[in-house]
Write a protein that holds these residues in place. Structure first.
Motif, PDB file in Angstrom:
ATOM      1  N   SER A 138      18.025 -43.701 -49.485  1.00  0.00           N
ATOM      2  CA  SER A 138      17.734 -43.827 -47.583  1.00  0.00           C
ATOM      3  C   SER A 138      16.212 -43.572 -47.856  1.00  0.00           C
ATOM      4  CB  SER A 138      18.667 -42.460 -47.589  1.00  0.00           C
ATOM      5  OG  SER A 138      18.083 -41.115 -47.662  1.00  0.00           O
ATOM      6  N   LEU A 139      15.656 -43.169 -46.803  1.00  0.00           N
ATOM      7  CA  LEU A 139      14.113 -42.729 -46.814  1.00  0.00           C
ATOM      8  C   LEU A 139      14.225 -41.648 -46.570  1.00  0.00           C
ATOM      9  CD1 LEU A 139      11.023 -43.763 -46.263  1.00  0.00           C
ATOM     10  CD2 LEU A 139      11.423 -44.078 -43.583  1.00  0.00           C
ATOM     11  N   ALA A 140      14.998 -40.852 -46.383  1.00  0.00           N
ATOM     12  CA  ALA A 140      15.261 -39.579 -46.054  1.00  0.00           C
ATOM     13  C   ALA A 140      15.165 -38.702 -47.374  1.00  0.00           C
ATOM     14  CB  ALA A 140      16.683 -38.658 -45.272  1.00  0.00           C
ATOM     15  N   LEU A 141      16.110 -39.795 -48.123  1.00  0.00           N
ATOM     16  CA  LEU A 141      16.403 -39.374 -49.842  1.00  0.00           C
ATOM     17  C   LEU A 141      14.329 -38.968 -49.921  1.00  0.00           C
ATOM     18  CD1 LEU A 141      18.060 -38.523 -52.049  1.00  0.00           C
ATOM     19  CD2 LEU A 141      17.005 -41.115 -53.163  1.00  0.00           C
ATOM     20  N   ALA A 142      13.808 -40.076 -50.168  1.00  0.00           N
ATOM     21  CA  ALA A 142      12.208 -40.034 -50.634  1.00  0.00           C
ATOM     22  C   ALA A 142      11.511 -39.382 -50.299  1.00  0.00           C
ATOM     23  CB  ALA A 142      11.570 -41.985 -50.669  1.00  0.00           C
ATOM     24  N   GLN A 143      11.569 -39.328 -48.921  1.00  0.00           N
ATOM     25  CA  GLN A 143      10.586 -37.808 -48.021  1.00  0.00           C
ATOM     26  C   GLN A 143      10.255 -37.015 -48.054  1.00  0.00           C
ATOM     27  OE1 GLN A 143      11.499 -39.218 -43.924  1.00  0.00           O
ATOM     28  NE2 GLN A 143       9.867 -40.721 -43.472  1.00  0.00           N
ATOM     29  N   SER A 144      11.914 -36.607 -48.511  1.00  0.00           N
ATOM     30  CA  SER A 144      12.839 -34.970 -49.265  1.00  0.00           C
ATOM     31  C   SER A 144      11.881 -34.806 -50.355  1.00  0.00           C
ATOM     32  CB  SER A 144      13.974 -34.390 -49.245  1.00  0.00           C
ATOM     33  OG  SER A 144      15.336 -35.194 -49.534  1.00  0.00           O
ATOM     34  N   TYR A 145      11.789 -35.313 -51.053  1.00  0.00           N
ATOM     35  CA  TYR A 145      11.918 -35.687 -52.687  1.00  0.00           C
ATOM     36  C   TYR A 145      10.105 -34.933 -52.778  1.00  0.00           C
ATOM     37  CZ  TYR A 145      10.810 -36.902 -57.468  1.00  0.00           C
ATOM     38  OH  TYR A 145      10.232 -37.021 -58.884  1.00  0.00           O
ATOM     39  N   VAL A 161      11.621 -55.029 -69.951  1.00  0.00           N
ATOM     40  CA  VAL A 161      10.549 -55.495 -68.017  1.00  0.00           C
ATOM     41  C   VAL A 161      11.223 -55.214 -66.933  1.00  0.00           C
ATOM     42  CG1 VAL A 161      10.298 -57.516 -67.155  1.00  0.00           C
ATOM     43  CG2 VAL A 161       9.953 -57.291 -69.341  1.00  0.00           C
ATOM     44  N   THR A 162      12.832 -55.535 -67.358  1.00  0.00           N
ATOM     45  CA  THR A 162      14.196 -55.652 -65.830  1.00  0.00           C
ATOM     46  C   THR A 162      14.522 -53.611 -65.462  1.00  0.00           C
ATOM     47  OG1 THR A 162      15.515 -56.596 -67.310  1.00  0.00           O
ATOM     48  CG2 THR A 162      13.955 -57.768 -66.367  1.00  0.00           C
ATOM     49  N   ASP A 163      14.613 -53.015 -66.422  1.00  0.00           N
ATOM     50  CA  ASP A 163      15.969 -51.883 -66.200  1.00  0.00           C
ATOM     51  C   ASP A 163      15.019 -50.810 -65.960  1.00  0.00           C
ATOM     52  OD1 ASP A 163      18.167 -53.196 -67.459  1.00  0.00           O
ATOM     53  OD2 ASP A 163      18.246 -52.998 -68.454  1.00  0.00           O
ATOM     54  N   PHE A 164      13.349 -50.493 -65.463  1.00  0.00           N
ATOM     55  CA  PHE A 164      12.707 -49.402 -65.585  1.00  0.00           C
ATOM     56  C   PHE A 164      11.641 -49.390 -64.153  1.00  0.00           C
ATOM     57  CE2 PHE A 164      13.644 -49.455 -70.116  1.00  0.00           C
ATOM     58  CZ  PHE A 164      14.719 -48.365 -70.436  1.00  0.00           C
ATOM     59  N   THR A 165      11.946 -48.678 -63.207  1.00  0.00           N
ATOM     60  CA  THR A 165      10.498 -48.642 -62.782  1.00  0.00           C
ATOM     61  C   THR A 165       9.277 -48.001 -63.364  1.00  0.00           C
ATOM     62  OG1 THR A 165      11.979 -48.093 -61.070  1.00  0.00           O
ATOM     63  CG2 THR A 165      10.435 -47.874 -60.351  1.00  0.00           C
ATOM     64  N   PRO A 166       8.539 -48.940 -63.755  1.00  0.00           N
ATOM     65  CA  PRO A 166       6.933 -48.371 -64.613  1.00  0.00           C
ATOM     66  C   PRO A 166       6.429 -47.214 -63.072  1.00  0.00           C
ATOM     67  CG  PRO A 166       7.668 -51.005 -64.876  1.00  0.00           C
ATOM     68  CD  PRO A 166       8.300 -50.510 -63.788  1.00  0.00           C
ATOM     69  N   ILE A 167       5.898 -46.325 -63.676  1.00  0.00           N
ATOM     70  CA  ILE A 167       5.548 -45.427 -62.369  1.00  0.00           C
ATOM     71  C   ILE A 167       3.811 -45.239 -62.794  1.00  0.00           C
ATOM     72  CG2 ILE A 167       5.311 -43.200 -61.640  1.00  0.00           C
ATOM     73  CD1 ILE A 167       7.937 -43.052 -61.613  1.00  0.00           C
ATOM     74  N   PRO A 224      14.806 -44.947 -63.480  1.00  0.00           N
ATOM     75  CA  PRO A 224      15.578 -46.305 -63.927  1.00  0.00           C
ATOM     76  C   PRO A 224      15.252 -47.492 -62.718  1.00  0.00           C
ATOM     77  CG  PRO A 224      16.697 -43.787 -63.426  1.00  0.00           C
ATOM     78  CD  PRO A 224      15.077 -43.675 -63.472  1.00  0.00           C
ATOM     79  N   LYS A 225      15.246 -48.565 -62.734  1.00  0.00           N
ATOM     80  CA  LYS A 225      15.631 -49.456 -61.952  1.00  0.00           C
ATOM     81  C   LYS A 225      15.724 -49.254 -59.986  1.00  0.00           C
ATOM     82  CE  LYS A 225      19.507 -52.759 -63.107  1.00  0.00           C
ATOM     83  NZ  LYS A 225      20.145 -53.788 -63.436  1.00  0.00           N
ATOM     84  N   GLY A 226      15.084 -49.577 -59.277  1.00  0.00           N
ATOM     85  CA  GLY A 226      15.900 -49.467 -57.664  1.00  0.00           C
ATOM     86  C   GLY A 226      15.377 -48.370 -57.850  1.00  0.00           C
ATOM     87  N   LEU A 227      14.050 -47.471 -58.408  1.00  0.00           N
ATOM     88  CA  LEU A 227      13.842 -46.045 -58.033  1.00  0.00           C
ATOM     89  C   LEU A 227      12.643 -46.776 -56.574  1.00  0.00           C
ATOM     90  CD1 LEU A 227      13.622 -43.003 -59.521  1.00  0.00           C
ATOM     91  CD2 LEU A 227      11.747 -43.790 -60.207  1.00  0.00           C
ATOM     92  N   PRO A 228      13.002 -45.765 -55.499  1.00  0.00           N
ATOM     93  CA  PRO A 228      12.148 -45.942 -54.663  1.00  0.00           C
ATOM     94  C   PRO A 228      10.744 -45.945 -54.082  1.00  0.00           C
ATOM     95  CG  PRO A 228      14.411 -44.549 -54.078  1.00  0.00           C
ATOM     96  CD  PRO A 228      13.767 -44.621 -55.263  1.00  0.00           C
TER      97      PRO A 228
END
Length: 321
Positions: free
Chosen positions: A17-24, A110-116, A255-259
């Motif tokens: 949810s966008l709400a999750l990211a917005q409240s983060y 390469v595929t199992d993380f979200t680089p920040i 982790p992969k899939g991080l908003p």
């Protein structure tokens, strides 16, 4: 079903949810270091944790999960819920060298993380004992090519970045130098300084004190330009070895899939933290150079390092002991 499992399933289906990211963030964030306390990786993490927490409005606590050359802690980060509360400190060892040489590592860097963001990078240095019959790069190459197998190099262990970077050097220069692995940079440095091993490829922060006291002689550095501390020492690029001119990095991953909204907030928080001269000075005091790049740039860097060291492992037919 547990909350973490529900969240992971939802994100895997593209329904974070966008709400999750917005409240983060609305609770404490864990930054996992995949090595023991006290090393450069741990130091960088602890320097950035407090100002990052202030920038995000929540505490960032550092936890150490050592073992497996960084793979145990990295694997835990990969398994975490993609909600931004379990982040990891990434290094070349955990994201490139170890996965390249160890087929049992349970993640794909390469595929199992979200680089920040890549926070900083540390130069590496090739140095010799003062008794070595060469004090500059040209003479060094002449010496090792004249006597294949006569000389040895110490490393922090088989499969570490310092081992694989020296293997890349040997491949590029077509030289034969015997590898002597140790259980960490400390023991390797001790024997190099004592003259038990003729040379060492090491991180600059740990080798520099011995170079400054004349107990080791620097031959070349892996850095984008000559270093202020070693102005007379060429980079590997200068001597025609650009592929070897690779620095260690210290970055933040999730982790992969991080908003995207979470990624952007953490990236912006780190960049804001690095605007503080005191924070920059502390990181640069480890011998590191500030990077502070964008997520896409860090992703490209991780992929490039992994592919380089896979090629080194395959071409040199390297295996773990």
């Amino acid at each position: 079903m547990k909350r973490r499992q529900v969240l992971t399933l939802a994100c895997a289906l593209g329904a974070c949810s966008l709400a999750l990211a917005q409240s983060y963030p609305n609770k404490v964030i864990k930054l996992q270091v995949p090595f023991a306390p006290g090393g450069t990786t741990d130091v960088v993490a602890r320097i950035i944790a407090d100002p990052l927490g202030k920038a995000l409005g929540q505490s960032v606590i550092v936890e150490n999960k050592a073992g497996g050359g960084g793979s145990i802690g990295a694997a835990e980060t990969a398994r975490a819920a993609p909600d931004g509360y379990n982040l990891g400190l990434a290094t070349v060892s955990s994201m490139a060298a170890n996965p390249a040489i160890n087929p049992k590592i349970p993640y794909n860097p390469v595929t199992d993380f979200t680089p920040i963001i890549n926070i900083a990078a540390t130069p590496n240095v090739l140095a010799v004992h003062p008794s070595f019959p060469a004090k500059d790069y040209k003479a060094f190459i002449e010496a090792v090519k004249k006597a294949p197998g006569k000389y040895s190099h110490a490393s922090s262990g088989t499969g570490t970045i310092l081992h694989l970077q020296m293997e890349l050097f040997k491949e590029q220069t077509k030289t034969f130098i015997t590898h002597i692995p140790y259980r960490g940079s400390g023991p390797a440095l001790n024997d190099a300084v004592a003259g038990q091993v003729e040379m060492i490829f090491d991180n600059l922060p740990s080798a520099l004190p011995f170079i400054q006291t004349g107990k080791l002689v620097p031959i070349a550095v892996a850095a984008p330009k000559r270093l202020e501390q070693l102005p007379n020492v060429p980079t590997f690029k200068e001597v025609g070895l650009e592929p070897v001119n690779r620095m260690a990095f210290f970055g933040i991953i999730g982790p992969k899939g991080l908003p995207k909204e979470v990624v952007d907030k953490v990236n912006a928080g780190v960049r804001k933290s690095l605007e503080d001269p005191a924070v920059r000075k502390r990181i640069e005091g480890t011998g590191s150079l500030i990077v502070a790049n964008q997520p896409e740039q860090f992703a490209t860097q991780i992929k490039s390092e992994f592919e380089i060291y896979k090629q080194v492992v395959n071409s040199r037919k390297l295996k773990l002991d």
